[in-house]
Design a protein around this motif. Structure first.
Motif, PDB file in Angstrom:
ATOM      1  N   UNK A 294       0.834  -1.204   0.000  1.00 53.45           N
ATOM      2  CA  UNK A 294       0.000   0.000   0.000  1.00 53.45           C
ATOM      3  C   UNK A 294       0.869   1.255   0.000  1.00 53.45           C
ATOM      4  N   UNK A 295       1.912   1.263   0.806  1.00 52.86           N
ATOM      5  CA  UNK A 295       2.821   2.412   0.835  1.00 52.86           C
ATOM      6  C   UNK A 295       3.534   2.567  -0.505  1.00 52.86           C
ATOM      7  N   UNK A 339      15.385  -3.134   1.270  1.00 51.11           N
ATOM      8  CA  UNK A 339      14.727  -2.438   0.157  1.00 51.11           C
ATOM      9  C   UNK A 339      14.064  -1.155   0.647  1.00 51.11           C
ATOM     10  N   UNK A 340      14.226  -0.090  -0.102  1.00 47.47           N
ATOM     11  CA  UNK A 340      13.560   1.167   0.228  1.00 47.47           C
ATOM     12  C   UNK A 340      12.172   1.181  -0.401  1.00 47.47           C
ATOM     13  N   UNK A 341      11.175   1.381   0.422  1.00 50.87           N
ATOM     14  CA  UNK A 341       9.793   1.417  -0.039  1.00 50.87           C
ATOM     15  C   UNK A 341       9.399   2.885  -0.187  1.00 50.87           C
ATOM     16  N   UNK A 342       9.394   3.340  -1.424  1.00 47.96           N
ATOM     17  CA  UNK A 342       9.052   4.729  -1.739  1.00 47.96           C
ATOM     18  C   UNK A 342       8.042   4.713  -2.874  1.00 47.96           C
ATOM     19  N   UNK A 347       2.225   5.794  -9.559  1.00 48.73           N
ATOM     20  CA  UNK A 347       1.168   5.908  -8.548  1.00 48.73           C
ATOM     21  C   UNK A 347       1.137   7.287  -7.902  1.00 48.73           C
ATOM     22  N   UNK A 348       1.611   8.280  -8.632  1.00 46.95           N
ATOM     23  CA  UNK A 348       1.680   9.624  -8.087  1.00 46.95           C
ATOM     24  C   UNK A 348       1.103  10.618  -9.081  1.00 46.95           C
ATOM     25  N   UNK A 358       9.855   7.524   2.616  1.00 49.56           N
ATOM     26  CA  UNK A 358      10.490   6.225   2.351  1.00 49.56           C
ATOM     27  C   UNK A 358      10.792   5.493   3.661  1.00 49.56           C
ATOM     28  N   UNK A 359      10.731   4.177   3.614  1.00 52.69           N
ATOM     29  CA  UNK A 359      11.064   3.343   4.760  1.00 52.69           C
ATOM     30  C   UNK A 359      11.659   2.048   4.227  1.00 52.69           C
TER      31      UNK A 359
END
Length: 374
Positions: A294-295, A339-342, A347-348, A358-359
């Motif tokens: 979702x993020x 992995x960076x979730x950004x 989707x923008x 990012x996380x």
């Protein structure tokens, strides 16, 4: 209100305005030549779609793959859950895993607790009844209070990638559970392979390259969870907030859920707040999108609340009943550990801002596990 539009041309983007998991507009889909509009599902049409995945696995051309990919993405957009049929995992394989899982949970408590879950960074081992309290809260003290008041009536065995050099799995002795380790390590790989295919279909459905996620999920930073819900008197489930597993969303990208015939899984309709059953359908896998997906998609794909409730009980006297035992197997799919979730580029809204900072996978999942168990 949330609405989004997806045009078929590769250069166009998802159009999105939203409040996090808020009420959604009524469904409106229009197909004009190559244009396809996705909007949200109507309140009275909230249902989990059944998707024949053989049409993707055995596709003879790109158009056939894209058609199934659209169905997959629409399911995660509208509901957050899908049933996947003809997924390629033989039913005999699934039955064997259920059998070995049942044999494990039939072991003595002494032998199971010797394999106890210890570390949220590892997320491996046996979790006794009441140790976990799944919830949407991330506050450790609040979760502690919930656990004391209304614990989850289930036990589980958590299994990760067996070749991990830092964290090891806790395996029972072979004589105590013959074939358990061999069965579970093989099934872990089988589920990962299906996860890769489903993520490829999602990439296509989001107008990314089909292989977009391949290099972001290949480390197999997943969790295979065997679940046992023992029989329980209905009196113990009557308290406020009591359930076999409380309402929650999952943490990772996807969850592959294999159910027995007992049932009990319920999915929340985000429009009404009401829960409805995800009734077991033989030969299918229930798959839901998790928080990290979702993020990643800026909430285009929905991480939906769900819970496990007790099925109808067998009466044991005039005032009391006994619920049946239940088994399920969940494969929690995650991106690579670092992995960076950004926000994905498709989707923008052009000129817009991502809804989340990012996380990394590890930061998000370990943080949630610490709060849930500790």
């Amino acid at each position: 209100m949330l609405s989004f539009r997806h045009l078929a041309q590769p250069t166009t983007r998802w159009m999105l305005t939203a409040s996090r998991r808020g009420p959604l507009s009524r469904t409106r889909r229009a197909r004009q030549s190559e244009k396809c509009t996705f909007a949200t599902v109507a309140e009275d049409a909230f249902r989990i779609p059944i998707i024949d995945f053989s049409k993707y696995r055995n596709a003879s051309n790109a158009a056939e793959k894209e058609q199934t990919a659209k169905e997959v993405v629409r399911g995660f957009t509208d509901v957050g859950f899908i049933y996947l049929s003809n997924h390629g995992i033989p039913q005999e394989t699934v039955q064997q895993v259920f059998q070995k899982s049942a044999e494990f949970f039939s072991m003595s408590n002494e032998k199971k607790t010797a394999l106890a879950w210890r570390d949220p960074r590892a997320n491996r081992g046996f979790v006794q009844v009441g140790r976990e309290r799944v919830t949407q809260s991330a506050d450790a003290e609040e979760i502690k209070e919930l656990r004391e008041k209304a614990p989850d009536y289930k036990e589980s065995m958590e299994i990760g990638r067996d070749w991990d050099k830092t964290y090891r799995n806790y395996w029972p002795e072979e004589q105590d559970a013959p074939g358990f380790k061999r069965t579970m390590t093989s099934f872990f790989q089988t589920c990962h392979d299906l996860h890769v295919l489903v993520m490829r279909s999602i990439a296509l459905g989001l107008r990314l390259e089909e292989s977009f996620f391949d290099g972001k999920i290949h480390e197999q930073y997943h969790n295979l969870r065997l679940l046992s819900y023992p029989p329980i008197k209905t009196e113990l489930l009557r308290g406020d907030g009591q359930a076999r597993a409380g309402a929650h969303s999952d943490y990772g990208t996807l969850t592959l859920l294999f159910q027995d015939s007992v049932g009990g899984l319920e999915v929340q309709n985000p429009h009404t707040g009401q829960y409805q059953p995800a009734t077991p359908i033989p030969g299918t896998i229930v798959i839901n999108a998790g928080d990290l997906l979702a993020r990643w998609s800026n909430d285009v794909l929905r991480s939906t609340l769900h819970r496990v409730v007790a099925p109808p009980a067998r009466a044991i006297n005039e005032r009391e009943g006994m619920t049946p035992a239940r088994q399920s197997i969940a494969f929690f799919c995650n991106p690579n550990q670092g992995a960076e979730i950004a926000c994905l580029p498709t989707c923008l809204v052009p000129g817009g801002q991502p809804r989340y900072p990012p996380v990394t996978t590890e930061e998000y999942i370990v943080g949630r596990l610490k709060a849930t168990y500790m």
